[in-house]
Scaffold this motif. Sequence first.
Motif: not given
Length: 265
Positions: A1-5, A104-117, A174-179
């Motif tokens: 299921m896709i949840e819109l925020k 997750s902060i207060d039940g809400w997730v964020a996801d990120s990545a970066r590459t450095v040399i 991928h989708g992200v939000g509550r998880t």
Amino acid sequence: MIELKSPAEIQRMHVTGRFVAEVLAEVGRLADVGVNLLDLEHHVRGMIKRRGAESCYWDYAPSFGKGPFRNVICLSVNDAVLHGLPHDYTLRDGDILSADLAVSIDGWVADSARTVIVGTPAEEDLRIIRATEEALAAAIEKARPGNRLGDLSAAIGAVAQDYGYPVNTEFGGHGVGRTMHEEPHVSNQGRAGRGLVLRPGLTLALEPWFARTTDRIVYDPDGWTIRSADGSRTAHSEHTVAVTDDAPLVLTRLPDGHAQPVATS
């Protein structure tokens, strides 16, 4: 299921995203010749604890991993690109380090990545990092109402093709939000005009990653760390993005003036 925020929920994710961006910027600043990956792991643990956040990686045990994951950040070096298990390794001059973080902060997730040399950059390493960043920017630009999921995937694949890099489709966005992982899956290669229609409130973690000369992957004995099958170097860029009524909103980007360069010393 896709949840819109809702707009209010997206703002709460934005709070988490800013923190994730701050942590990754700090990791990029600290990544230097002679620094041990375990020291970076413990530094991030401290930042998460002080913020009152929760790691999405700790005790994570998906079907593809040799779980549970008992670290708070993925640190992947050189030919490693995804799910790098922090271990006793001291960074060397010219190493590529990809750092991937979800909290997750207060039940809400964020996801990120970066590459450095680390230390002295080689042009071919700067090139592959630049390719992932341009692919990410191209996908973000397509994250608008009325476009389709395939438009994002096609945008990533087109940049890879322009640079001459093969694309692996086993792991993508991928989708992200509550998880940390929600529907839908976002492939790093696809056909424009196909797939889910994007609507305001959809929140996605977009994450192009490339290896220089192969689209095949292998796992380390640790059961987590994923490497290019031929040992070629890799890069990974990721942002959490919200589809809005207006322009795409990048939730894991620091304000202008706070970005770190890909080469550190």
